[in-house]
Motif scaffolding. Structure first.
Motif, short mmCIF file in Angstrom:
data_model
loop_
_atom_site.label_atom_id
_atom_site.label_comp_id
_atom_site.label_asym_id
_atom_site.label_seq_id
_atom_site.Cartn_x
_atom_site.Cartn_y
_atom_site.Cartn_z
N ARG A 106 0.86 -1.19 0.00
CA ARG A 106 0.00 0.00 0.00
C ARG A 106 0.89 1.23 0.00
N ILE A 107 0.69 2.12 -0.97
CA ILE A 107 1.60 3.25 -1.13
C ILE A 107 1.05 4.55 -0.53
N GLY A 108 -0.25 4.61 -0.26
CA GLY A 108 -0.85 5.84 0.25
C GLY A 108 -2.32 5.86 -0.12
N TYR A 109 -2.89 7.07 -0.15
CA TYR A 109 -4.33 7.21 -0.40
C TYR A 109 -4.59 8.27 -1.47
N ASP A 314 11.83 9.11 1.38
CA ASP A 314 12.21 10.09 0.37
C ASP A 314 11.21 10.17 -0.77
N MET A 315 10.54 9.04 -1.08
CA MET A 315 9.59 9.04 -2.20
C MET A 315 8.14 9.14 -1.72
N ALA A 316 7.74 8.27 -0.78
CA ALA A 316 6.33 8.17 -0.39
C ALA A 316 6.00 8.90 0.90
N LEU A 322 5.96 12.19 -4.37
CA LEU A 322 4.63 11.63 -4.58
C LEU A 322 3.58 12.46 -3.86
N ALA A 323 3.89 12.90 -2.65
CA ALA A 323 2.98 13.79 -1.93
C ALA A 323 2.85 15.12 -2.65
N ALA A 324 3.95 15.59 -3.22
CA ALA A 324 3.90 16.86 -3.96
C ALA A 324 2.99 16.74 -5.17
N TYR A 325 2.91 15.54 -5.76
CA TYR A 325 2.04 15.34 -6.92
C TYR A 325 0.58 15.16 -6.52
N PRO A 329 -0.03 10.66 1.97
CA PRO A 329 0.88 9.68 2.58
C PRO A 329 0.16 8.74 3.54
N ASP A 330 0.64 7.51 3.58
CA ASP A 330 0.08 6.49 4.45
C ASP A 330 0.63 6.68 5.86
N PRO A 331 -0.23 6.86 6.87
CA PRO A 331 0.28 7.01 8.24
C PRO A 331 0.97 5.75 8.75
#
Length: 350
Positions: A106-109, A314-316, A322-325, A329-331
């Motif tokens: 799972r990478i995030g939401y 650094d990425m997720a 990815l957050a900037a896009y 982010p996944d807690p």
């Protein structure tokens, strides 16, 4: 010479052992929602590691999972991106084809939004409004009837007096599953249609009646007011550009990167944003995943390094690209990082 019997899965793994010689570039396919995130990671991976830049393609969540489950070996993909969770039928297909261990990451939401042309009127929607505009059958005078609403204002007088035309994700997209559950199904229950579908079901027991009712809730009209889009969000955007009074369904990140062209609708009075999703306020959000064919780890060069890199802070993480896009982010990212590092395959679906 002794006779050795090999199972299908062992033969598949043996075939995979030759992959490194034939292919040293990761192959990834699936969700159009996850596609831009995976592309960002793939390009950064190619720039920062001594491995070729992975090939990342779209095609939809269902199509990606289908490719993942085709088997093990050089002619099969390594990772399937998905905006909906893998199904038991996918897992069964994988096992039938020798793909016995899958890692779920799972990478995030992300949020699902309704948006229309930037110059158009404001839309303040509820799931009941969406159901009333797009469902095949709606409630009128206590009975189910074919949906004849022509304008949004026919559904709710507070909505624009604008012809109903909605471009929604096709059934092969993971976004459609979330749209069906969190908008159509929720609206179906809010309007009382679910109870009528349940009462009309001829199912053998309560579970069968519930399944019939849910299926009926997910039915959309076929008179041209609701149009399935099988392509990605860029196709939906182009349809709206050609039909200025239409609305479309997008992922939050796509909308946020096209705010100069689109105006977003509120759902239940909440404006979709990274903040409202992370706080649990916006009602139409979903986790994003990718699925890894574990048999290819240690065989396809760079696969473990890629998945470690994808879920790195650094990425997720909150300050990453990815957050900037637009990724929320996944807690529980640290737990995901630990599972990825350990190579933990997914267990039975809950």
């Amino acid at each position: 010479m002794s006779s050795i019997k090999l199972t299908a899965s062992v033969l598949a793994l043996a075939a995979a052992a030759g992959v490194a010689e034939a292919r040293d570039q990761l192959q990834i396919a699936g969700s159009s929602t996850v596609l831009p995130y995976a592309t960002i990671v793939a390009e950064a991976f190619g720039e920062n590691f001594d491995f070729p830049t992975p090939v990342v393609e779209g095609g939809g969540s269902g199509a990606g999972r289908k490719k993942l489950c085709e088997g093990v070996g050089e002619n099969t993909i390594d990772i399937a991106n998905s905006s909906s969770r893998i199904s038991q039928s996918d897992i069964d297909t994988c096992k039938a084809n020798g793909v016995n261990e899958i890692m779920e990451v799972r990478i995030g939401y992300d949020g699902i939004v309704f948006a229309s042309d930037i110059a158009g009127p404001d839309f303040a929607l509820t799931p009941a409004d969406v159901y009333g505009a797009l469902a095949a059958q709606v409630v009128k005078d206590g009975a189910l009837v074919a949906n004849a609403a022509a304008k949004w204002s026919d559904v709710n007088g507070a909505l624009p007096a604008q012809d109903i035309l909605a471009f929604i994700p096709g059934t092969k997209h993971g976004t459609r599953e979330v749209f069906d559950i969190k908008l159509l199904e929720a609206g179906c229950k809010a309007t009382g249609a679910y109870d009528l579908f349940f009462a009309a079901s001829t199912g053998a027991d309560e579970a069968a009646k519930k399944a019939d009712a849910v299926k009926a809730c997910h039915g959309v009209r076929t008179d041209g007011k609701s149009v399935d889009i099988d392509g990605d969000y860029t196709e939906t955007l182009s349809r709206i550009a050609a039909n200025k009074t239409a609305v479309g369904v997008f992922g939050l990140s796509f909308y946020e990167n096209n705010m100069d062209k689109l105006k977003v609708a509120t759902i239940d009075g909440i404006v979709p944003s990274v903040e409202t999703i992370s706080k649990g306020e916006y009602p139409v959000s979903r986790p994003l995943y990718f699925y890894v064919k574990k048999a290819h780890i240690g065989v396809i060069p760079g696969l473990q390094e890629y998945i470690d890199f994808f879920v790195s802070d650094d990425m997720a993480g909150p300050g990453g690209p990815l957050a900037a896009y637009g990724l929320v982010p996944d807690p529980e990212l640290a737990a995901t990082q630990a599972a990825v590092a350990a190579g933990t395959p997914m267990g039975p679906l809950e």
